[in-house]
Structures are given as C-alpha cells and as structure tokens.
Enzyme design. Structure first.
Site, PDB file in Angstrom:
ATOM      1  N   CYS A 102      32.904  33.234  63.389  1.00 35.16           N
ATOM      2  CA  CYS A 102      32.574  33.924  64.640  1.00 35.16           C
ATOM      3  C   CYS A 102      31.271  34.661  64.366  1.00 35.16           C
ATOM      4  O   CYS A 102      31.192  35.437  63.412  1.00 35.16           O
ATOM      5  CB  CYS A 102      33.693  34.909  64.989  1.00 35.16           C
ATOM      6  SG  CYS A 102      33.201  36.092  66.237  1.00 35.16           S
ATOM      7  N   ASP A 129      28.403  48.027  29.838  1.00 33.04           N
ATOM      8  CA  ASP A 129      27.852  46.706  30.171  1.00 33.04           C
ATOM      9  C   ASP A 129      26.330  46.798  30.226  1.00 33.04           C
ATOM     10  O   ASP A 129      25.615  45.880  29.839  1.00 33.04           O
ATOM     11  CB  ASP A 129      28.348  46.242  31.547  1.00 33.04           C
ATOM     12  CG  ASP A 129      29.836  45.990  31.537  1.00 33.04           C
ATOM     13  OD1 ASP A 129      30.438  46.087  30.449  1.00 33.04           O
ATOM     14  OD2 ASP A 129      30.392  45.714  32.620  1.00 33.04           O
ATOM     15  N   TYR A 130      25.888  47.935  30.732  1.00 31.38           N
ATOM     16  CA  TYR A 130      24.449  48.132  30.897  1.00 31.38           C
ATOM     17  C   TYR A 130      23.734  48.061  29.539  1.00 31.38           C
ATOM     18  O   TYR A 130      22.731  47.360  29.386  1.00 31.38           O
ATOM     19  CB  TYR A 130      24.230  49.490  31.573  1.00 31.38           C
ATOM     20  CG  TYR A 130      22.778  49.840  31.725  1.00 31.38           C
ATOM     21  CD1 TYR A 130      21.999  49.214  32.688  1.00 31.38           C
ATOM     22  CD2 TYR A 130      22.174  50.780  30.890  1.00 31.38           C
ATOM     23  CE1 TYR A 130      20.658  49.510  32.817  1.00 31.38           C
ATOM     24  CE2 TYR A 130      20.838  51.084  31.015  1.00 31.38           C
ATOM     25  CZ  TYR A 130      20.080  50.443  31.978  1.00 31.38           C
ATOM     26  OH  TYR A 130      18.762  50.727  32.094  1.00 31.38           O
ATOM     27  N   LYS A 154      61.122  28.001  29.709  1.00 28.86           N
ATOM     28  CA  LYS A 154      60.391  28.118  30.967  1.00 28.86           C
ATOM     29  C   LYS A 154      60.963  29.252  31.826  1.00 28.86           C
ATOM     30  O   LYS A 154      62.176  29.384  31.965  1.00 28.86           O
ATOM     31  CB  LYS A 154      60.475  26.801  31.755  1.00 28.86           C
ATOM     32  CG  LYS A 154      59.815  25.628  31.058  1.00 28.86           C
ATOM     33  CD  LYS A 154      58.298  25.743  31.008  1.00 28.86           C
ATOM     34  CE  LYS A 154      57.646  25.375  32.303  1.00 28.86           C
ATOM     35  NZ  LYS A 154      57.280  23.993  32.452  1.00 28.86           N
ATOM     36  N   TYR A 175      24.915  46.711  26.826  1.00 25.25           N
ATOM     37  CA  TYR A 175      25.072  45.358  26.288  1.00 25.25           C
ATOM     38  C   TYR A 175      23.956  44.472  26.849  1.00 25.25           C
ATOM     39  O   TYR A 175      23.300  43.736  26.107  1.00 25.25           O
ATOM     40  CB  TYR A 175      26.452  44.790  26.683  1.00 25.25           C
ATOM     41  CG  TYR A 175      26.656  43.369  26.211  1.00 25.25           C
ATOM     42  CD1 TYR A 175      27.222  43.114  24.972  1.00 25.25           C
ATOM     43  CD2 TYR A 175      26.249  42.295  26.998  1.00 25.25           C
ATOM     44  CE1 TYR A 175      27.387  41.810  24.527  1.00 25.25           C
ATOM     45  CE2 TYR A 175      26.405  40.995  26.561  1.00 25.25           C
ATOM     46  CZ  TYR A 175      26.980  40.749  25.324  1.00 25.25           C
ATOM     47  OH  TYR A 175      27.137  39.462  24.891  1.00 25.25           O
ATOM     48  N   LYS A 216      58.641  28.754  18.237  1.00 27.56           N
ATOM     49  CA  LYS A 216      58.153  27.845  17.185  1.00 27.56           C
ATOM     50  C   LYS A 216      58.797  28.184  15.851  1.00 27.56           C
ATOM     51  O   LYS A 216      58.922  29.368  15.514  1.00 27.56           O
ATOM     52  CB  LYS A 216      56.628  28.001  17.029  1.00 27.56           C
ATOM     53  CG  LYS A 216      55.848  27.597  18.257  1.00 27.56           C
ATOM     54  CD  LYS A 216      54.358  27.828  18.079  1.00 27.56           C
ATOM     55  CE  LYS A 216      53.613  27.377  19.318  1.00 27.56           C
ATOM     56  NZ  LYS A 216      52.194  27.722  19.311  1.00 27.56           N
ATOM     57  N   GLU A 251      56.126  33.289  21.417  1.00 29.95           N
ATOM     58  CA  GLU A 251      54.831  33.728  21.949  1.00 29.95           C
ATOM     59  C   GLU A 251      54.681  33.228  23.381  1.00 29.95           C
ATOM     60  O   GLU A 251      55.435  32.356  23.812  1.00 29.95           O
ATOM     61  CB  GLU A 251      53.697  33.179  21.072  1.00 29.95           C
ATOM     62  CG  GLU A 251      53.589  31.673  21.146  1.00 29.95           C
ATOM     63  CD  GLU A 251      52.668  31.090  20.072  1.00 29.95           C
ATOM     64  OE1 GLU A 251      52.646  31.614  18.948  1.00 29.95           O
ATOM     65  OE2 GLU A 251      51.998  30.087  20.380  1.00 29.95           O
ATOM     66  N   TYR A 274      46.142  29.253  19.893  1.00 29.38           N
ATOM     67  CA  TYR A 274      47.504  29.502  19.419  1.00 29.38           C
ATOM     68  C   TYR A 274      48.004  28.496  18.377  1.00 29.38           C
ATOM     69  O   TYR A 274      49.179  28.500  18.031  1.00 29.38           O
ATOM     70  CB  TYR A 274      48.492  29.532  20.590  1.00 29.38           C
ATOM     71  CG  TYR A 274      48.328  28.384  21.563  1.00 29.38           C
ATOM     72  CD1 TYR A 274      48.625  27.094  21.190  1.00 29.38           C
ATOM     73  CD2 TYR A 274      47.869  28.609  22.854  1.00 29.38           C
ATOM     74  CE1 TYR A 274      48.474  26.042  22.062  1.00 29.38           C
ATOM     75  CE2 TYR A 274      47.711  27.560  23.744  1.00 29.38           C
ATOM     76  CZ  TYR A 274      48.010  26.280  23.344  1.00 29.38           C
ATOM     77  OH  TYR A 274      47.851  25.237  24.207  1.00 29.38           O
ATOM     78  N   GLU A 295      44.242  27.487  25.079  1.00 27.93           N
ATOM     79  CA  GLU A 295      44.360  27.391  26.529  1.00 27.93           C
ATOM     80  C   GLU A 295      43.271  28.239  27.161  1.00 27.93           C
ATOM     81  O   GLU A 295      43.056  29.381  26.748  1.00 27.93           O
ATOM     82  CB  GLU A 295      45.752  27.938  26.902  1.00 27.93           C
ATOM     83  CG  GLU A 295      46.325  27.384  28.145  1.00 27.93           C
ATOM     84  CD  GLU A 295      47.059  26.046  27.936  1.00 27.93           C
ATOM     85  OE1 GLU A 295      47.098  25.520  26.804  1.00 27.93           O
ATOM     86  OE2 GLU A 295      47.562  25.537  28.942  1.00 27.93           O
ATOM     87  N   CYS A 302      32.254  41.598  67.297  1.00 26.73           N
ATOM     88  CA  CYS A 302      33.635  41.109  67.401  1.00 26.73           C
ATOM     89  C   CYS A 302      34.595  42.170  66.848  1.00 26.73           C
ATOM     90  O   CYS A 302      34.431  42.631  65.710  1.00 26.73           O
ATOM     91  CB  CYS A 302      33.754  39.815  66.597  1.00 26.73           C
ATOM     92  SG  CYS A 302      35.436  39.333  66.240  1.00 26.73           S
ATOM     93  N   LEU A 317      55.351  19.914  25.195  1.00 27.30           N
ATOM     94  CA  LEU A 317      56.434  20.683  24.578  1.00 27.30           C
ATOM     95  C   LEU A 317      57.734  20.287  25.261  1.00 27.30           C
ATOM     96  O   LEU A 317      57.742  19.960  26.448  1.00 27.30           O
ATOM     97  CB  LEU A 317      56.205  22.182  24.787  1.00 27.30           C
ATOM     98  CG  LEU A 317      55.088  22.829  23.963  1.00 27.30           C
ATOM     99  CD1 LEU A 317      54.764  24.215  24.502  1.00 27.30           C
ATOM    100  CD2 LEU A 317      55.492  22.927  22.498  1.00 27.30           C
ATOM    101  N   CYS A 371      36.816  32.351  68.926  1.00 31.53           N
ATOM    102  CA  CYS A 371      37.323  33.412  68.053  1.00 31.53           C
ATOM    103  C   CYS A 371      38.617  34.003  68.618  1.00 31.53           C
ATOM    104  O   CYS A 371      38.657  34.376  69.794  1.00 31.53           O
ATOM    105  CB  CYS A 371      36.249  34.498  67.923  1.00 31.53           C
ATOM    106  SG  CYS A 371      36.856  35.957  67.073  1.00 31.53           S
ATOM    107  N   LYS A 412      53.682  31.282  26.703  1.00 38.65           N
ATOM    108  CA  LYS A 412      53.223  29.931  27.044  1.00 38.65           C
ATOM    109  C   LYS A 412      52.192  30.115  28.155  1.00 38.65           C
ATOM    110  O   LYS A 412      52.533  30.475  29.288  1.00 38.65           O
ATOM    111  CB  LYS A 412      54.393  29.071  27.509  1.00 38.65           C
ATOM    112  CG  LYS A 412      53.962  27.648  27.843  1.00 38.65           C
ATOM    113  CD  LYS A 412      55.182  26.775  28.032  1.00 38.65           C
ATOM    114  CE  LYS A 412      54.882  25.328  28.356  1.00 38.65           C
ATOM    115  NZ  LYS A 412      53.682  25.007  29.049  1.00 38.65           N
ATOM    116  N   CYS A 472      37.521  37.808  69.775  1.00 45.23           N
ATOM    117  CA  CYS A 472      36.574  38.115  70.865  1.00 45.23           C
ATOM    118  C   CYS A 472      36.279  36.911  71.751  1.00 45.23           C
ATOM    119  O   CYS A 472      35.512  37.012  72.700  1.00 45.23           O
ATOM    120  CB  CYS A 472      35.276  38.655  70.290  1.00 45.23           C
ATOM    121  SG  CYS A 472      34.344  37.398  69.392  1.00 45.23           S
ATOM    122  N   ASP A 521      49.628  29.513  31.006  1.00 44.89           N
ATOM    123  CA  ASP A 521      49.571  28.518  32.070  1.00 44.89           C
ATOM    124  C   ASP A 521      48.114  28.306  32.480  1.00 44.89           C
ATOM    125  O   ASP A 521      47.642  28.805  33.494  1.00 44.89           O
ATOM    126  CB  ASP A 521      50.401  29.018  33.263  1.00 44.89           C
ATOM    127  CG  ASP A 521      50.691  27.911  34.239  1.00 44.89           C
ATOM    128  OD1 ASP A 521      50.396  26.757  33.914  1.00 44.89           O
ATOM    129  OD2 ASP A 521      51.197  28.207  35.333  1.00 44.89           O
TER     130      ASP A 521
END
Ligand code: IVH
Length: 702
Positions: free
Chosen positions: A460, A58-59, A348, A61, A324, A138, A251, A199, A465, A108, A442, A140, A445, A142
């Site tokens: 708190c 990442d560095y 489902k 990049y 499908k 494939e 998709y 999605e 505490c 669907l 709290c 689905k 305490c 969510d």
C-alpha cells in the site's frame, strides 16, 4: 583457548593499537604489525563468537579490523589467505563441486522415550560386557550438517553433508564464519589430517529479527533457522552469507591421523568428552558447557528429561539430544550400520508440528505498507502452546503451496519463531476448500496495492494509510528505537482509535487528561507514560534515525548515519553518491534515504519534533562517535563494593563510553559483584551471556 597471561598481553596490545598509530614504515615493520593485529583480532573473534564474552566494543573491533585492512592495502604483498580480512572472498562461487567425505556422514538412530534409551543401553552393555557404560549427552543441533578438513593445522576444505557419502564443497562460504578457525594448533599430537563434523546454526533471536527486516523490505520471509542456514551455505555471494548470522558448532572428530598416517583414535584420542574439550581448546564452538558425562543410563534419562523442559530457553534450535558412548575404543568395537553409528542414539524432543484447519486468512499492513497474509487457525496445541494464527509469508507462498481456506494444514512452531504453515494436507481435501484471493486494495485504507518489481510483497503506497501510521508509531516507540517506557503497541492502537494520537510528533503533545481515566490508565500509569515520553526527547540521534522508519535503514545503518552528521537536517544536503560512500550503504539504501529527506511530509515531521523539544542534533562534545573502550557495553554493579563507591564505578564506566544499569537483563554485558551479592548475581549467572567480574577484575580491565 588462551591462558590468563596470554589474554592479559593481548588486551594490552589491543589498547595499544587503539591508542597509537602502529609502526609500518618498512615492509618488515608492516609485516610485524600485521601479524600482531591478526593475532589480536583472532583473540577478539574467540571472545565474541566462542566464549560469548566480548571484551571490547564492536566499534573498537571494527577499528582494529579496518586498521589491519588499511595496512594490507598499503602492502598487498603481505596479504595472506589466512588473514581475518580474507574471510569474505570477492566474487561469486558459481558452482559447488561434489567432494567425498573422508568418513561418511551418517545419520543417527532415533529414540523418543525412556524405553528406547534403555534398549540402546542394553545392547551397548552387552557388546561391552559391562554392567554400566559411561555416556555423553549433548544437544542435537537442528541446523545444517557440515564437515571440515584441516591439513597440518590449516583449514583446507569445508563441505555440506550431501547424501552422507559426498557433499558440496562450500569452503568459501564456511570461511565467512568466525566460529571456524582458519588454522588450529594442537601441540603434542603431531596432527596431520583432521576431519571434523558440526552443524551450522542461526541463533533464534537473530533469525526472528532478520525475518522482521525482510518482511519490512518486501523480501520473502525465511521459513525456519534450519532451512535458512542450509540455504545460506549454498549462496553464491559470500558477502550475503555473512549477513545470515551463521554460527558453527563442532561436535565430532571423525578422522585424525598423525604425520605417519596413523590414526589417533582411539590410541591418543580416547574419549568423546576429551575430544570435545580438545576441540574447545583449539578454538571451536563446541557443546562442552551443555554436555554431561553420565555414569549410566539412569543419569542419561534424567538429563534428557531436564533438557526437554528447558529447550526453549536455549539460543539455538535443538531437536533433541544425542547420547554417545564416551569410550572411543568401545565406539570402535560397536561400529556402524549402513545408516547410523551403533554407539550413539538421538533422543528426539516432542514434535512441534501439528495439523489443524485453516479457517480464514487476514491481511496485515506493515509499517512500510507491505501486505502480509496471516492464517487464522482452529486452535491446536503444539509443543504445549495453543496456536491459533500462523504466518503464511506472502502471496507466492500461497500460490506455490496451493493453500486453500478450509484446508487441513501442517503447522510448525520452532522455538520463539512465529508459527508458520508448512503445507496443506491435500489428501484431506473434501472439495469444499476455497482458493485464497489476495486483495487488490489495502485492507486498511482501500487504496490500490502495487507490486514493485523484484519484490514478493504487494504494497500500500498511501503514506497516510491508518494501518501504516499505527505500525510506524509502534516502531518509533519500540525498544530498539526511542524505547519509550510506559508505552506499548496495544496502547498505540488504542490512542489512535480514540483520536488521541495520529502522528509521530503527536506523541510529544499528547492529551494526558484525555488518557487519564481510560480503562487501565490511572494517574500512576499516566505519570509513567509522561516520564517515558519526556525522557525519550534526549535519546541519541541514531535511535531517532532508526525510529523514523526510513526504508532499509536498520539499527546499524542508523548508527553509521548518526556518526557522520551532527544534526538530522544535515542529511537533507547529502546526495545519493555521498550517502553510498558510507560503509554498508549501497545504491538502494542511499536512494531510500535520499527520498526520505526530500519528501515534504517527512521534513515536516522532523521540524515538528524539533519544535517539540526532541533532540535532533548531537551534543557539541559528541561530534565524533564515542571512542571509549566501553562503548556499547553495559555494566551492573551489585553487592557491597569495597574498592570503589557506586558513583566512582559509574564515572569510570561512563568516562570510557559505557553505560551503567541498575537491573540485570540480556542487554547487560558485565556484572561486577561485590561481597554478599544476591539476586542480581543469581540472575546474571542464569543468563549465561553476562560476564561476572570481581571488583579487582573490573579494575584490571580499566
Ligand atoms: S553425531 C557419526 N552429534 O544430526 C555420527 N550429530 O539426525 C555423527 N547432529 O547427521 C553425528 N547435533 O548432522 C552428532 N551433537 C550432535 C549432533 C548431530 C546434530 C546432526 C548430524 C547428524 C544428524 C542426524
């Protein structure tokens, strides 16, 4: 998609840019450099987001990205809306105009069992006049449905599903997602207009983490990945959208025409599986690796049952599978009802909602003092798991939903996400339900709770505490912070209750004799604990900073801070202005860090840790962040190695700033497999996120 030759060239160019200052003395030179950097960054986006196999840290990049940004700043005339630096537009989107989809986004039809699927197959075969039909199965997804329109290869519009006919134009927010290419290239198809469906999702692990952070910061927890993704797409500030970890899966090609306005479906685009392969090739994240082309309905049913069992293993929320018809001309023949296509059927998964009685509400005090309500429920089985407690988020949630003790409540469990209360079932009320009153003091305490302006949590503010002390200790030893092996949250509570531990420095002067002999603590576990604590003294500075639990300082900010200082105490000298000049540190975070380093109790903790031998400075030779190309990457070597010894391999990785681990886990990025590699290779293959390399491939990388 890139050929191995293209990849090799891009990697060479990457290394070149990381090593040498690029030419930018004239407009033309700068233009060439910018083009090259955009291509390289596009490639690394692909490796990271689409292939899930990053090849640089990442560095590094970030270095490439900043380099591109700085040259574009120098030559503003070369800034192009398609540059990766333009993914996050400045300013707010005040309104999302309504736009009509080219092809309506229908729903669907749903099925819940084998019989439903067989009935669907019967109708399809009847229309096709065939004994057997090929299907694609494939996931689905969510999440939040989207549509994308590309014109001559350029992304011109992104929209939400809306009512199916028209949605909201959310192009700016969708552009933030690196899984959505700004431009696509498909040779040989002469593409003019392309409309795609997909999605937007939040990975489960990201969601859990994000919610933990939000709760700690006193923000409202988000209910589930689906709602959070949908909510994020409608945010006015694209910079905030970028923080939600959104990923787009594509998709479906709903519309594709060539330059003469002729539809390519089904003349040139002939199967659904072919379209998915094509989308993958164009650089989209697609369900290609999870999709199965099935010969007939028996295979479909078998695959559906297989998935039902392993849905929790997947990184994203799925609510089922979609079956499908693979042949696009048969799809065309079958057509649509006003509600759904006749060529597809959702299978489902079992619902993961259940209703049960809310018996009581407990109030938990977090590390930063935020008090959150937790529902105690009559145990109920949801999706194969017994649920007896659930999150109620915060006081506003209780008030808004008017949840009462004694209510029947609807509970949802979404994958790894903590179960939460969706709503009370008001129709089932008897009149004996009790209103939930939020405590004024709290629960740990008993000091008075305060509700800072703009926050949803009551807090708190007593720094001593007991509940907060325990939570701070748990955070300090946790995996992401000091990662003390042999220690766990339950033991922290136990040692605290037995007066064996009452502060962070106390960890380093633990009375081991007092622990040995406690139930479950033999000499072996004491040794393990001792070793874990001992080793944690040398943890890198960013882990210590994160472990101290400074409000709003997450892992990324801790790393930023650590890269700017040599010793922890240096931060005592930093004012808010200097702090907020750092990347990703705004006013609020800067103020919190400043306050932390100007609170005597905190400085005392740091002083004690130092005295007890905890490393609060970076080693002399690590003043700059590790710039090795393998920074942040972890390797495992397994099998019998022929090209180098294990020690040589370790040295090669460490020289480049990487780490070598002896076991395979989610944290591992690469597994280098020699001959006769065994269980580690098997495990790595199952984990999917680990890239497997041969010895030669590893050497090539180096
Ligand atoms: S195909 C013309 N495939 O589920 C039909 N939809 O409940 C195009 N969804 O509106 C839809 N995963 O938003 C299709 N693999 C997938 C899907 C999928 C999720 C969504 C989609 C649809 C909704 C219906």
């Amino acid at each position: 998609m890139y050929t191995p030759e293209q990849e090799q060239k891009l990697l060479e160019e990457t290394q070149h840019f990381l090593r040498e200052t690029p030419p930018k003395n004239s407009l033309q030179e700068a233009g060439n450099t910018i083009d090259q950097l955009r291509r390289i960054i596009g490639y690394h986006d692909y490796r990271y987001y689409i292939a899930s196999e990053p090849v640089i840290s990442d560095y590094d990049y970030d270095r490439l990205y900043k380099l591109l940004g700085s040259i574009e700043n120098e030559y503003p005339e070369l800034v192009d809306p398609d540059s990766p630096t333009q993914r996050i537009p400045q300013g707010l989107t005040k309104e999302f105009p309504t736009v009509e989809h080219i092809v309506p986004m229908l729903s669907l039809d749903n099925s819940y069992n084998e019989e439903d699927l067989r009935e669907f197959d019967r109708k399809v075969r009847e229309a096709a006049g065939k004994q057997q039909v090929e299907y694609c199965v494939e996931p689905k997804f969510d999440g939040a449905g989207i549509s994308l329109v590309y014109n001559k290869g350029k992304l011109v519009r992104g929209a939400s599903r809306g009512d199916g006919v028209a949605g909201e134009e959310i192009t700016n927010n969708l552009k933030v997602l690196r899984t959505i290419p700004f431009s696509v290239n498909l040779q040989g198809y002469n593409l003019a207009t392309l409309e795609l469906r997909g999605e937007v999702m939040i990975p489960k692990a990201f969601f859990v983490k994000m919610n933990e952070e939000r709760i700690k910061e006193g923000l409202a927890a988000l209910a589930n990945p689906r709602n959070s993704a949908a909510g994020a797409l409608r945010m006015q500030d694209a910079a905030q959208v970028a923080k939600r970890g959104l990923i787009a899966f594509i998709y479906h090609i709903s519309y594709a025409t060539d330059a003469n306005g002729m539809s390519l479906i089904p003349s040139k685009l002939v199967t659904h599986s072919g379209n998915i392969a094509l989308l993958h090739k164009m650089g989209f994240k697609t369900p290609h690796s999870l999709m199965k082309v099935c010969k007939g309905i028996d295979e479909v049913i078998h695959y559906c049952h297989e998935w039902q069992e392993k849905r929790d293993e997947y990184d994203f929320e799925l609510d089922g599978l979609v079956v499908k018809v693979n042949d696009l001309s048969l799809q065309e023949k079958l057509g649509f009802t006003s509600h759904h296509p006749r060529w597809a059927m959702a299978f489902k998964f079992k619902a993961r909602q259940g209703s049960t009685k809310l018996i009581d509400v407990h109030f938990q005090v977090g590390r930063t003092g935020a008090v959150t309500p937790v529902a105690k429920l009559a145990p109920v089985e949801i999706g194969g798991v017994s649920v007896s407690s659930a999150s109620m988020f915060n006081e506003d949630f209780i008030l808004e939903k008017d949840v009462r003790i004694g209510d029947m409540v609807l509970v949802e469990r979404a994958g790894d996400v903590i179960p939460y209360i969706v709503k009370p079932v008001r129709e089932a009320r008897t009149g004996s339900e009790k209103i939930i009153s939020f405590p004024a003091v709290c629960p740990s305490c008993e000091s008075e709770l305060v509700k800072p302006e703009g926050e949803v949590a009551r807090r708190c503010v007593n720094i001593n505490c007991p509940a907060q002390v325990v939570e701070r200790l748990k955070h300090f030893i946790s995996k992401d912070a000091m990662d003390i092996e042999g220690f766990g949250g339950a033991n922290v509570q136990r040692f605290f209750d037995l007066n064996l531990l009452d502060s962070i420095p106390g960890i380093y002067k633990m009375d081991y004799a007092g622990i040995e002999g406690l139930k479950g603590f033999g000499s072996k576990s004491v040794e393990k604990l001792k070793k874990g604590i001992e080793e944690s003294r040398q943890q890198p500075l960013h882990r210590l900073i994160f472990g101290l639990g400074i409000r709003y300082v997450g892992q990324a900010t801790a790393r930023t801070l650590a890269s700017e200082i040599r010793c922890l105490n240096d931060l005592e000298e930093w004012d808010e202005e200097k702090l907020s000049s750092l990347q990703d540190i705004g006013q609020k975070v800067a103020a919190s860090i400043f306050e932390f380093f100007h609170t005597p109790e905190n400085l005392e903790i740091i002083r004690s840790l130092k005295e007890l031998g905890v490393e609060t400075c970076k080693p002399e030779d690590a003043e700059k962040p590790q710039e090795g190309e393998f920074h942040d990457l972890t390797f495992v070597f397994t099998g019998s190695l022929e090209r180098f010894t294990r020690n040589e391999a370790k040295a090669m990785v460490e020289e480049r700033g990487g780490k070598v681990s002896s076991s395979v886990s989610n944290r591992v990025n690469y597994l280098v497999a020699g001959a006769e590699a065994g269980s580690k290779l098997d495990k790595a293959q199952k984990l999917e996120t680990i890239r497997i390399l041969s010895e030669d491939e590893f050497l090539k990388m180096i």
